[in-house]
Design a protein around this motif. Structure first.
Motif, mmCIF file in Angstrom:
data_model
loop_
_atom_site.group_PDB
_atom_site.id
_atom_site.type_symbol
_atom_site.label_atom_id
_atom_site.label_comp_id
_atom_site.label_asym_id
_atom_site.label_seq_id
_atom_site.Cartn_x
_atom_site.Cartn_y
_atom_site.Cartn_z
ATOM 1 N N ARG A 268 -14.864 0.268 1.217
ATOM 2 C CA ARG A 268 -14.244 -0.520 2.290
ATOM 3 C C ARG A 268 -12.749 -0.714 2.033
ATOM 4 O O ARG A 268 -11.916 -0.555 2.936
ATOM 5 N N ASN A 269 -12.408 -1.040 0.796
ATOM 6 C CA ASN A 269 -11.007 -1.299 0.462
ATOM 7 C C ASN A 269 -10.148 -0.036 0.516
ATOM 8 O O ASN A 269 -9.024 -0.068 1.019
ATOM 9 N N VAL A 270 -10.666 1.059 -0.005
ATOM 10 C CA VAL A 270 -9.895 2.310 0.014
ATOM 11 C C VAL A 270 -9.670 2.773 1.454
ATOM 12 O O VAL A 270 -8.560 3.181 1.818
ATOM 13 N N ILE A 271 -10.688 2.683 2.270
ATOM 14 C CA ILE A 271 -10.534 3.066 3.683
ATOM 15 C C ILE A 271 -9.503 2.165 4.360
ATOM 16 O O ILE A 271 -8.708 2.630 5.185
ATOM 17 N N SER A 272 -9.459 0.903 3.979
ATOM 18 C CA SER A 272 -8.457 -0.015 4.531
ATOM 19 C C SER A 272 -7.042 0.374 4.117
ATOM 20 O O SER A 272 -6.094 0.147 4.864
ATOM 21 N N VAL A 273 -6.896 0.940 2.928
ATOM 22 C CA VAL A 273 -5.585 1.428 2.486
ATOM 23 C C VAL A 273 -5.161 2.630 3.344
ATOM 24 O O VAL A 273 -3.988 2.769 3.715
ATOM 25 N N TYR A 274 -6.110 3.491 3.689
ATOM 26 C CA TYR A 274 -5.810 4.665 4.507
ATOM 27 C C TYR A 274 -5.468 4.310 5.954
ATOM 28 O O TYR A 274 -4.673 5.000 6.592
ATOM 29 N N ARG A 275 -6.097 3.266 6.482
ATOM 30 C CA ARG A 275 -5.981 2.947 7.916
ATOM 31 C C ARG A 275 -4.535 2.936 8.428
ATOM 32 O O ARG A 275 -4.220 3.633 9.393
ATOM 33 N N PRO A 276 -3.609 2.177 7.826
ATOM 34 C CA PRO A 276 -2.236 2.166 8.361
ATOM 35 C C PRO A 276 -1.498 3.494 8.148
ATOM 36 O O PRO A 276 -0.545 3.798 8.875
ATOM 37 N N LEU A 277 -1.929 4.283 7.185
ATOM 38 C CA LEU A 277 -1.302 5.590 6.957
ATOM 39 C C LEU A 277 -1.753 6.600 8.012
ATOM 40 O O LEU A 277 -1.000 7.514 8.369
ATOM 41 N N LEU A 278 -2.975 6.437 8.495
ATOM 42 C CA LEU A 278 -3.529 7.354 9.491
ATOM 43 C C LEU A 278 -3.149 6.978 10.917
ATOM 44 O O LEU A 278 -3.138 7.838 11.803
ATOM 45 N N ALA A 279 -2.845 5.717 11.146
ATOM 46 C CA ALA A 279 -2.539 5.240 12.504
ATOM 47 C C ALA A 279 -1.412 6.038 13.181
ATOM 48 O O ALA A 279 -1.567 6.426 14.337
ATOM 49 N N PRO A 280 -0.311 6.332 12.491
ATOM 50 C CA PRO A 280 0.743 7.112 13.156
ATOM 51 C C PRO A 280 0.298 8.531 13.541
ATOM 52 O O PRO A 280 0.900 9.156 14.410
ATOM 53 N N LEU A 281 -0.753 9.025 12.893
ATOM 54 C CA LEU A 281 -1.282 10.351 13.208
ATOM 55 C C LEU A 281 -2.348 10.281 14.297
ATOM 56 O O LEU A 281 -2.928 11.297 14.677
ATOM 57 N N ASN A 282 -2.621 9.064 14.759
ATOM 58 C CA ASN A 282 -3.643 8.836 15.786
ATOM 59 C C ASN A 282 -5.025 9.244 15.285
ATOM 60 O O ASN A 282 -5.812 9.835 16.022
ATOM 61 N N TYR B 121 -0.204 11.313 -1.539
ATOM 62 C CA TYR B 121 0.840 10.814 -2.433
ATOM 63 C C TYR B 121 1.043 9.315 -2.226
ATOM 64 O O TYR B 121 1.180 8.552 -3.186
ATOM 65 N N ARG B 122 1.030 8.906 -0.967
ATOM 66 C CA ARG B 122 1.219 7.490 -0.648
ATOM 67 C C ARG B 122 0.040 6.650 -1.155
ATOM 68 O O ARG B 122 0.247 5.539 -1.668
ATOM 69 N N VAL B 123 -1.160 7.186 -1.052
ATOM 70 C CA VAL B 123 -2.344 6.464 -1.536
ATOM 71 C C VAL B 123 -2.249 6.250 -3.046
ATOM 72 O O VAL B 123 -2.512 5.153 -3.544
ATOM 73 N N VAL B 124 -1.852 7.282 -3.779
ATOM 74 C CA VAL B 124 -1.707 7.154 -5.233
ATOM 75 C C VAL B 124 -0.672 6.073 -5.556
ATOM 76 O O VAL B 124 -0.888 5.230 -6.430
ATOM 77 N N GLU B 125 0.449 6.085 -4.821
ATOM 78 C CA GLU B 125 1.479 5.058 -5.037
ATOM 79 C C GLU B 125 0.941 3.657 -4.761
ATOM 80 O O GLU B 125 1.155 2.732 -5.542
#
Length: 153
Positions: free
Chosen positions: A26-40, A119-123
């Motif tokens: 749940r937490n990892v997917i939440s980290v991805y969510r704002p990174l994926l939003a600009p890609l729709n 790369y952003r996720v690792v950071e």
């Protein structure tokens, strides 16, 4: 047969693999969510795109296998990705029973932006790549073990 020692309280919440996996997922997917939003993209759609960036076109059946998802789960994801122009679905010319799924030019171009995400996720996680690779390896073992159990049922 070896005795399994689960300690004093085998039902302690913080010792449960299922709890740790659930919260971490749940937490990892939440980290991805704002990174994926600009890609729709949602996270499940991102997984479909990852599979297609590896190989396109591929059959819907092949995608189900790669993503370990059933057709009922995959179908709405494919429809949505097609509606936003990232992929196209067509009946195979060799076998009309097969649905071929391929990237559009827009879907292929999206990969350039998506390449920044790992790369952003690792950071953001502030963990060593080696730690994340070890975690991935361990989780893959869990996936294989659970598949074996589920397939035996």
């Amino acid at each position: 047969m070896n005795q399994i020692d689960l300690g004093e309280d085998p039902l302690a919440l913080d010792r449960q693999v299922c709890f740790a996996l659930s919260v971490a997922s749940r937490n990892v997917i939440s980290v991805y969510r704002p990174l994926l939003a600009p890609l729709n993209l949602t996270h499940p759609q991102y997984l479909v795109m990852l599979a297609l960036w590896e190989r396109s076109p591929r059959s819907a059946k092949d995608l189900c296998g790669a993503l370990q998802a059933d057709p009922a789960t995959l179908s709405p994801l494919l429809k949505r990705l097609e509606s936003i122009g990232y992929l196209e679905r067509r009946r195979s010319t060799e076998d009309e029973r097969l649905l071929a799924v391929g990237l559009t030019d827009k879907g292929r171009e999206l990969r350039v932006e998506a390449e920044k995400i790992p790369y952003r996720v690792v950071e953001l996680l502030d963990m060593q790549v080696s730690e994340l690779e070890q975690l991935n390896e361990t989780l893959t073992k869990v996936i294989i073990a659970t598949r074996r159990v589920l397939d035996a049922e």
